[in-house]
Motif scaffolding. Structure first.
Motif, PDB file in Angstrom:
ATOM      1  N   HIS A 174       0.818  -1.218   0.000  1.00  0.00           N
ATOM      2  CA  HIS A 174       0.000   0.000   0.000  1.00  0.00           C
ATOM      3  C   HIS A 174       0.852   1.270   0.000  1.00  0.00           C
ATOM      4  O   HIS A 174       0.357   2.351   0.312  1.00  0.00           O
ATOM      5  N   ASP A 175       2.115   1.147  -0.379  1.00  0.00           N
ATOM      6  CA  ASP A 175       2.992   2.317  -0.511  1.00  0.00           C
ATOM      7  C   ASP A 175       2.779   2.891  -1.910  1.00  0.00           C
ATOM      8  O   ASP A 175       3.501   2.568  -2.864  1.00  0.00           O
ATOM      9  N   GLN A 176       1.780   3.757  -2.023  1.00  0.00           N
ATOM     10  CA  GLN A 176       1.358   4.237  -3.339  1.00  0.00           C
ATOM     11  C   GLN A 176       2.473   5.007  -4.059  1.00  0.00           C
ATOM     12  O   GLN A 176       2.648   4.878  -5.277  1.00  0.00           O
ATOM     13  N   GLU A 177       3.230   5.785  -3.324  1.00  0.00           N
ATOM     14  CA  GLU A 177       4.289   6.581  -3.958  1.00  0.00           C
ATOM     15  C   GLU A 177       5.383   5.682  -4.535  1.00  0.00           C
ATOM     16  O   GLU A 177       5.815   5.864  -5.683  1.00  0.00           O
ATOM     17  N   LEU A 178       5.838   4.709  -3.756  1.00  0.00           N
ATOM     18  CA  LEU A 178       6.872   3.803  -4.236  1.00  0.00           C
ATOM     19  C   LEU A 178       6.366   2.968  -5.407  1.00  0.00           C
ATOM     20  O   LEU A 178       7.078   2.794  -6.418  1.00  0.00           O
ATOM     21  N   LEU A 179       5.156   2.444  -5.300  1.00  0.00           N
ATOM     22  CA  LEU A 179       4.605   1.632  -6.381  1.00  0.00           C
ATOM     23  C   LEU A 179       4.436   2.444  -7.655  1.00  0.00           C
ATOM     24  O   LEU A 179       4.685   1.949  -8.759  1.00  0.00           O
ATOM     25  N   ASP A 180       4.056   3.706  -7.508  1.00  0.00           N
ATOM     26  CA  ASP A 180       3.916   4.568  -8.682  1.00  0.00           C
ATOM     27  C   ASP A 180       5.265   4.745  -9.391  1.00  0.00           C
ATOM     28  O   ASP A 180       5.340   4.700 -10.625  1.00  0.00           O
ATOM     29  N   GLN A 181       6.320   4.926  -8.610  1.00  0.00           N
ATOM     30  CA  GLN A 181       7.655   5.063  -9.196  1.00  0.00           C
ATOM     31  C   GLN A 181       8.060   3.814  -9.973  1.00  0.00           C
ATOM     32  O   GLN A 181       8.576   3.902 -11.097  1.00  0.00           O
ATOM     33  N   ILE A 182       7.810   2.650  -9.377  1.00  0.00           N
ATOM     34  CA  ILE A 182       8.187   1.398 -10.038  1.00  0.00           C
ATOM     35  C   ILE A 182       7.310   1.158 -11.262  1.00  0.00           C
ATOM     36  O   ILE A 182       7.800   0.726 -12.322  1.00  0.00           O
ATOM     37  N   ASN A 183       6.018   1.428 -11.138  1.00  0.00           N
ATOM     38  CA  ASN A 183       5.108   1.243 -12.274  1.00  0.00           C
ATOM     39  C   ASN A 183       5.544   2.086 -13.466  1.00  0.00           C
ATOM     40  O   ASN A 183       5.519   1.631 -14.624  1.00  0.00           O
ATOM     41  N   ARG A 184       5.936   3.319 -13.191  1.00  0.00           N
ATOM     42  CA  ARG A 184       6.366   4.216 -14.277  1.00  0.00           C
ATOM     43  C   ARG A 184       7.707   3.761 -14.862  1.00  0.00           C
ATOM     44  O   ARG A 184       7.924   3.805 -16.077  1.00  0.00           O
ATOM     45  N   LYS A 185       8.613   3.327 -14.000  1.00  0.00           N
ATOM     46  CA  LYS A 185       9.939   2.893 -14.448  1.00  0.00           C
ATOM     47  C   LYS A 185       9.835   1.736 -15.440  1.00  0.00           C
ATOM     48  O   LYS A 185      10.539   1.705 -16.465  1.00  0.00           O
ATOM     49  N   TRP A 186       8.975   0.775 -15.143  1.00  0.00           N
ATOM     50  CA  TRP A 186       8.870  -0.429 -15.965  1.00  0.00           C
ATOM     51  C   TRP A 186       7.655  -0.428 -16.890  1.00  0.00           C
ATOM     52  O   TRP A 186       7.426  -1.415 -17.605  1.00  0.00           O
ATOM     53  N   ASP A 187       6.888   0.642 -16.885  1.00  0.00           N
ATOM     54  CA  ASP A 187       5.718   0.787 -17.769  1.00  0.00           C
ATOM     55  C   ASP A 187       4.718  -0.351 -17.548  1.00  0.00           C
ATOM     56  O   ASP A 187       4.140  -0.902 -18.494  1.00  0.00           O
ATOM     57  N   TYR A 188       4.494  -0.693 -16.274  1.00  0.00           N
ATOM     58  CA  TYR A 188       3.624  -1.822 -15.949  1.00  0.00           C
ATOM     59  C   TYR A 188       2.161  -1.575 -16.312  1.00  0.00           C
ATOM     60  O   TYR A 188       1.440  -2.511 -16.652  1.00  0.00           O
ATOM     61  N   LEU A 189       1.726  -0.330 -16.250  1.00  0.00           N
ATOM     62  CA  LEU A 189       0.334  -0.036 -16.614  1.00  0.00           C
ATOM     63  C   LEU A 189       0.079  -0.395 -18.070  1.00  0.00           C
ATOM     64  O   LEU A 189      -0.901  -1.088 -18.389  1.00  0.00           O
ATOM     65  N   ALA A 190       0.943   0.041 -18.952  1.00  0.00           N
ATOM     66  CA  ALA A 190       0.765  -0.255 -20.376  1.00  0.00           C
ATOM     67  C   ALA A 190       0.851  -1.752 -20.646  1.00  0.00           C
ATOM     68  O   ALA A 190       0.100  -2.293 -21.471  1.00  0.00           O
ATOM     69  N   GLU A 191       1.757  -2.430 -19.942  1.00  0.00           N
ATOM     70  CA  GLU A 191       1.877  -3.878 -20.123  1.00  0.00           C
ATOM     71  C   GLU A 191       0.583  -4.586 -19.750  1.00  0.00           C
ATOM     72  O   GLU A 191       0.117  -5.484 -20.466  1.00  0.00           O
ATOM     73  N   TYR A 192      -0.014  -4.187 -18.613  1.00  0.00           N
ATOM     74  CA  TYR A 192      -1.245  -4.858 -18.198  1.00  0.00           C
ATOM     75  C   TYR A 192      -2.408  -4.493 -19.128  1.00  0.00           C
ATOM     76  O   TYR A 192      -3.235  -5.352 -19.448  1.00  0.00           O
ATOM     77  N   GLN A 193      -2.484  -3.253 -19.552  1.00  0.00           N
ATOM     78  CA  GLN A 193      -3.567  -2.851 -20.454  1.00  0.00           C
ATOM     79  C   GLN A 193      -3.515  -3.659 -21.750  1.00  0.00           C
ATOM     80  O   GLN A 193      -4.553  -4.091 -22.262  1.00  0.00           O
ATOM     81  N   ALA A 194      -2.306  -3.876 -22.268  1.00  0.00           N
ATOM     82  CA  ALA A 194      -2.169  -4.679 -23.484  1.00  0.00           C
ATOM     83  C   ALA A 194      -2.566  -6.125 -23.216  1.00  0.00           C
ATOM     84  O   ALA A 194      -3.241  -6.771 -24.043  1.00  0.00           O
ATOM     85  N   TYR A 195      -2.179  -6.643 -22.056  1.00  0.00           N
ATOM     86  CA  TYR A 195      -2.553  -8.008 -21.673  1.00  0.00           C
ATOM     87  C   TYR A 195      -4.071  -8.141 -21.555  1.00  0.00           C
ATOM     88  O   TYR A 195      -4.667  -9.090 -22.087  1.00  0.00           O
ATOM     89  N   ALA A 196      -4.703  -7.197 -20.862  1.00  0.00           N
ATOM     90  CA  ALA A 196      -6.151  -7.247 -20.670  1.00  0.00           C
ATOM     91  C   ALA A 196      -6.891  -7.186 -22.003  1.00  0.00           C
ATOM     92  O   ALA A 196      -7.915  -7.861 -22.193  1.00  0.00           O
ATOM     93  N   LYS A 197      -6.362  -6.414 -22.926  1.00  0.00           N
ATOM     94  CA  LYS A 197      -6.981  -6.312 -24.254  1.00  0.00           C
ATOM     95  C   LYS A 197      -6.918  -7.656 -24.971  1.00  0.00           C
ATOM     96  O   LYS A 197      -7.901  -8.092 -25.589  1.00  0.00           O
ATOM     97  N   ARG A 198      -5.779  -8.350 -24.857  1.00  0.00           N
ATOM     98  CA  ARG A 198      -5.654  -9.680 -25.471  1.00  0.00           C
ATOM     99  C   ARG A 198      -6.612 -10.678 -24.845  1.00  0.00           C
ATOM    100  O   ARG A 198      -7.240 -11.496 -25.536  1.00  0.00           O
ATOM    101  N   VAL A 199      -6.734 -10.625 -23.517  1.00  0.00           N
ATOM    102  CA  VAL A 199      -7.624 -11.549 -22.807  1.00  0.00           C
ATOM    103  C   VAL A 199      -9.069 -11.343 -23.245  1.00  0.00           C
ATOM    104  O   VAL A 199      -9.803 -12.308 -23.501  1.00  0.00           O
ATOM    105  N   LYS A 200      -9.480 -10.106 -23.342  1.00  0.00           N
ATOM    106  CA  LYS A 200     -10.864  -9.805 -23.704  1.00  0.00           C
ATOM    107  C   LYS A 200     -11.167 -10.199 -25.154  1.00  0.00           C
ATOM    108  O   LYS A 200     -12.295 -10.575 -25.478  1.00  0.00           O
ATOM    109  N   LYS A 201     -10.173 -10.133 -26.014  1.00  0.00           N
ATOM    110  CA  LYS A 201     -10.371 -10.553 -27.396  1.00  0.00           C
ATOM    111  C   LYS A 201     -10.607 -12.053 -27.494  1.00  0.00           C
ATOM    112  O   LYS A 201     -11.385 -12.533 -28.327  1.00  0.00           O
ATOM    113  N   ARG A 202      -9.919 -12.811 -26.609  1.00  0.00           N
ATOM    114  CA  ARG A 202     -10.065 -14.265 -26.631  1.00  0.00           C
ATOM    115  C   ARG A 202     -11.390 -14.724 -26.039  1.00  0.00           C
ATOM    116  O   ARG A 202     -11.861 -15.825 -26.364  1.00  0.00           O
ATOM    117  N   SER A 203     -11.969 -13.899 -25.150  1.00  0.00           N
ATOM    118  CA  SER A 203     -13.192 -14.336 -24.464  1.00  0.00           C
ATOM    119  C   SER A 203     -14.448 -13.971 -25.246  1.00  0.00           C
ATOM    120  O   SER A 203     -14.414 -13.300 -26.253  1.00  0.00           O
TER     121      SER A 203
END
Length: 284
Positions: A255-284
């Motif tokens: 629940h350390d929002q500031e630290l998690l935000d830094q890591i998410n931005r560093k590794w672009d995790y939001l974009a990675e998950y959004q692309a993954y979710a889009k693939r999952v929804k296409k298959r379903s």
């Protein structure tokens, strides 16, 4: 006639901790396993943990809050409004890339609450409250009234077992019914540092005989943290630096929002998950 039951929870993807716990349970001639929720994430163990759980064949499986997060995230349904939600989502993506949909469907089917008879006693088993597997209502230092909720609408239950707070515990409700918590296999926690230093795999061996509870053995089992970290590196898990810290200290940054935000931005995790979710929804 007596029965020895290994009660365990909060593995959180830590394969080596679970393997050590299982080996210890065999040495102590356990007859049965009860699993109290939170199997996967944030550690690297996925299918190896699943296969080991299937080998144990627990007679009780209840669904924890991280199990819900796993299911929701793997299915591409995670809301992403906070850095911590992106954290859960990206971890679930890792799980989804390593298991079949059938595994996720099975986790989703686990109940929140189970009643189990052992000897003359009736046990009520839930990850947290019987109808709510999240929140801090049952943190160990809370007043007894919080713990009385474990027995609301369950007058026939003699003992309540819960998990979630990662603390081994034995205490009583207001009417002196018994409450047990096995602690955490993969992420033991304590706010007092000399106790927090013990990050071995924690679980409970519960022995029940014809007269009641014959023994409560709160086990703390050492495991190979270096090999667990090597597995995390080899598996290329997300948030590796946070998992390393957890293995070393037991502390988490969920629940350390500031630290998690830094890591998410560093590794672009939001974009990675959004692309993954889009693939999952296409298959379903």
């Amino acid at each position: 006639m007596s029965k020895r039951i290994a009660v365990f929870s909060d593995v959180h993807g830590n394969l080596h901790a679970l393997q050590a716990m299982y080996a210890d349970s065999l040495r102590h001639s356990v007859d049965e396993y009860w699993f109290i929720g939170d199997l996967l994430m944030p550690g690297p163990g996925v299918m190896e943990i699943w296969r080991l759980i299937k080998k144990m064949q627990p007679s009780v499986m209840v669904r924890g809050n991280w199990d819900d997060l796993t299911v929701k995230g793997v299915r591409g349904q995670m809301d992403l409004e906070k850095p911590s939600r992106i954290y859960f989502a990206r971890l679930a993506q890792y799980v989804g890339e390593h298991v079949s949909a059938a595994v996720i469907d099975e986790i989703a089917s686990w109940p929140l609450h189970v009643q189990k008879q052992a000897g003359k006693l009736t046990f009520g088993i839930s990850h947290n409250l019987p109808t709510l597997n999240m929140g801090q209502a049952l943190f160990p230092t809370n007043p007894v009234e919080h713990f009385d909720q474990l027995f609301e609408n369950f007058d026939q239950q003699d003992v309540a077992i819960y998990a979630h707070v990662h603390h081994s515990l034995m205490r009583y409700a207001s009417d002196e019914r018994l409450i047990l918590n096995p602690g955490s296999v993969g992420e033991p926690f304590n706010g007092w540092w000399p106790l927090q230093h013990d990050t071995r795999a924690h679980y409970l061996i519960l022995e029940v005989d014809d007269d009641g509870i014959a023994e409560l053995d709160y086990r703390h089992v050492p495991y190979d943290r270096e090999s667990e970290y090597e597995l995390a590196v080899e598996s290329d898990i997300p948030y590796l630096e946070l998992y390393k810290r957890t293995l070393e200290t037991g502390r988490v940054n969920t629940h350390d929002q500031e630290l998690l935000d830094q890591i998410n931005r560093k590794w672009d995790y939001l974009a990675e998950y959004q692309a993954y979710a889009k693939r999952v929804k296409k298959r379903s």
